[in-house]
Design a protein around this motif. Structure first.
Motif, short mmCIF file in Angstrom:
data_model
loop_
_atom_site.label_atom_id
_atom_site.label_comp_id
_atom_site.label_asym_id
_atom_site.label_seq_id
_atom_site.Cartn_x
_atom_site.Cartn_y
_atom_site.Cartn_z
N LEU A 227 -19.67 17.86 -39.32
CA LEU A 227 -19.80 19.23 -38.82
C LEU A 227 -19.15 20.23 -39.79
N SER A 228 -17.98 19.89 -40.31
CA SER A 228 -17.28 20.81 -41.21
C SER A 228 -18.05 21.00 -42.52
N CYS A 229 -18.75 19.95 -42.98
CA CYS A 229 -19.57 20.07 -44.19
C CYS A 229 -20.78 20.97 -43.96
N CYS A 230 -21.18 21.09 -42.70
CA CYS A 230 -22.34 21.94 -42.36
C CYS A 230 -21.95 23.40 -42.18
N GLY A 231 -20.65 23.71 -42.26
CA GLY A 231 -20.22 25.09 -42.15
C GLY A 231 -19.63 25.40 -40.79
N PHE A 232 -19.42 26.70 -40.52
CA PHE A 232 -18.78 27.12 -39.27
C PHE A 232 -19.62 26.77 -38.06
N HIS A 233 -20.95 26.91 -38.18
CA HIS A 233 -21.81 26.52 -37.06
C HIS A 233 -23.03 25.76 -37.57
N THR A 234 -23.60 24.93 -36.70
CA THR A 234 -24.72 24.06 -37.06
C THR A 234 -25.73 24.05 -35.92
N ASP A 235 -27.00 24.04 -36.27
CA ASP A 235 -28.06 23.93 -35.27
C ASP A 235 -28.04 22.53 -34.66
N VAL A 236 -28.07 22.48 -33.34
CA VAL A 236 -28.10 21.17 -32.65
C VAL A 236 -29.30 20.35 -33.10
N ALA A 237 -30.41 21.03 -33.40
CA ALA A 237 -31.62 20.32 -33.84
C ALA A 237 -31.38 19.56 -35.14
N ILE B 219 -20.40 24.80 -27.79
CA ILE B 219 -21.86 24.69 -27.86
C ILE B 219 -22.47 25.85 -27.08
N ALA B 220 -23.32 26.62 -27.75
CA ALA B 220 -23.97 27.76 -27.07
C ALA B 220 -25.22 28.14 -27.84
N GLY B 221 -26.30 28.42 -27.12
CA GLY B 221 -27.53 28.90 -27.74
C GLY B 221 -28.13 27.97 -28.77
N GLY B 222 -27.98 26.68 -28.54
CA GLY B 222 -28.54 25.71 -29.49
C GLY B 222 -27.72 25.52 -30.74
N LEU B 223 -26.50 26.07 -30.78
CA LEU B 223 -25.63 25.94 -31.94
C LEU B 223 -24.32 25.26 -31.55
N VAL B 224 -23.81 24.46 -32.46
CA VAL B 224 -22.46 23.90 -32.33
C VAL B 224 -21.58 24.67 -33.30
N ALA B 225 -20.52 25.29 -32.80
CA ALA B 225 -19.65 26.10 -33.64
C ALA B 225 -18.20 25.68 -33.44
N PHE B 226 -17.42 25.77 -34.51
CA PHE B 226 -15.98 25.53 -34.40
C PHE B 226 -15.35 26.65 -33.59
N ALA B 227 -14.30 26.32 -32.85
CA ALA B 227 -13.63 27.31 -32.02
C ALA B 227 -12.98 28.40 -32.89
N HIS B 228 -12.65 28.06 -34.13
CA HIS B 228 -12.08 29.04 -35.07
C HIS B 228 -12.43 28.60 -36.48
N ASP B 229 -12.65 29.57 -37.36
CA ASP B 229 -13.03 29.21 -38.73
C ASP B 229 -11.93 28.47 -39.47
N LEU B 230 -10.66 28.68 -39.07
CA LEU B 230 -9.56 27.97 -39.72
C LEU B 230 -9.58 26.48 -39.40
N ILE B 231 -10.11 26.13 -38.23
CA ILE B 231 -10.25 24.71 -37.88
C ILE B 231 -11.26 24.05 -38.81
N GLN B 232 -12.41 24.71 -38.96
CA GLN B 232 -13.45 24.18 -39.87
C GLN B 232 -12.91 24.05 -41.28
N GLN B 233 -12.20 25.07 -41.74
CA GLN B 233 -11.65 25.05 -43.10
C GLN B 233 -10.64 23.93 -43.27
N HIS B 234 -9.78 23.74 -42.27
CA HIS B 234 -8.75 22.68 -42.35
C HIS B 234 -9.39 21.30 -42.41
#
Length: 283
Positions: free
Chosen positions: A9-19, A50-65
């Motif tokens: 998920l982190s390699c895919c960026g801050f948010h990723t399409d569930v599809a 998870i919202a609107g067909g997207l999976v997103a990190f709760a905060h961008d610092l989590i994704q970055q870490h």
């Protein structure tokens, strides 16, 4: 499993399409039990939403870490494997190009083909190729040793760059053209195999010149067109000359336009006197 899912998920960026994640279920990119099985746990502990067909990190610092704590070689492998997996689902993989005989045929297919996920949502091939191209760019040209692969990934960047140009997003277009140039390498203008190096280089440099023109960056226009002039026959350089002249005109560099125009005319074996004729010579 949750850790590997988090790393993907982190390699895919801050948010990723569930599809997209559903597609990964078919590959070894996912952990043994699949990414989707780990999602609920990651949601429950507040790491992702998870919202609107997207999976997103709760905060961008989590994704970055998470991303920065993946071993570099493992991170590059992940980007590379994701890119190859998604690229194979488009018409722009090397096997398909060889079967069709040209990049142009594959490019046309991108506009008529679709890839369906398990539950039915549709991802266009253009979307898949754009995602694959971003991942291969994260891996970078230094990670790719095989020339045929570098040419293929340069082609991906060319196509996505053209797509960005059509959308008038010239900053992004220039980024993809420049990434394509990095993959193909400087000075590689010799035809070899299915993908024509010469045409690929010309398309990338013309694209970069056009995007630079749209961004009013004459320095880059001058650089990219000069590379074209050094590597192609005069007849094939005409579009680049037009780009350069247009850029000069936009900055009011009329003397340079005249000087370069005279050079162009002389290249066509038309005699141009060194100075304008006097009044008597005009009679």
């Amino acid at each position: 499993d949750a850790l590997k899912a988090l790393q993907v998920l982190s390699c895919c960026g801050f948010h990723t399409d569930v599809a997209v994640l559903e597609l990964f279920e078919e590959s070894n990119i996912s952990p043994c039990r699949g990414i989707l099985c780990s999602l609920q746990y990651l949601v429950d502990v507040g790491i992702v939403e998870i919202a609107g067909g997207l999976v997103a990190f709760a905060h961008d610092l989590i994704q970055q870490h998470v991303y920065e704590n993946i071993d570099l070689s493992q991170r590059l492998d992940l980007h590379f494997n994701i890119a190859l997996f998604l690229g194979l689902k488009t018409s722009m993989n090397s096997a398909s190009i060889q079967a069709m005989g040209s990049i142009e045929d594959g490019f046309k297919n991108l506009y008529i083909s679709e890839s369906k996920t398990a539950e039915g949502p549709v991802l266009s091939e253009r979307s898949l190729l754009s995602i694959a191209t971003d991942h291969i760019n994260h891996a970078g040209p230094d990670f790719i040793l095989e020339l045929s692969q570098r040419k293929l990934f340069a082609t991906w960047n060319l196509i996505v760059g053209k797509e960005m140009s059509v959308r008038s997003n010239f900053g992004c277009a220039l980024h993809y053209y420049e990434q394509g140039i990095l993959f193909i390498g400087n000075g590689v203008w010799i035809d070899d195999g299915v993908i024509s190096n010469h045409q690929l280089c010309l398309d990338l440099y013309e694209g970069a010149s056009n995007a630079s023109l749209a961004m009013r960056n004459h320095k880059l226009v001058d650089y990219y067109t000069s590379v074209i002039f050094q590597n192609v026959w005069f007849e094939r350089s005409i579009p680049a000359w037009i780009i350069l002249m247009t850029s000069l005109e936009s900055f009011g560099k009329h003397k340079e336009i005249v000087d370069k125009g005279i050079r162009l005319i002389r290249r066509l074996d038309i005699d141009v006197p060194p100075s304008p004729p006097g009044p008597r010579e005009l009679v």
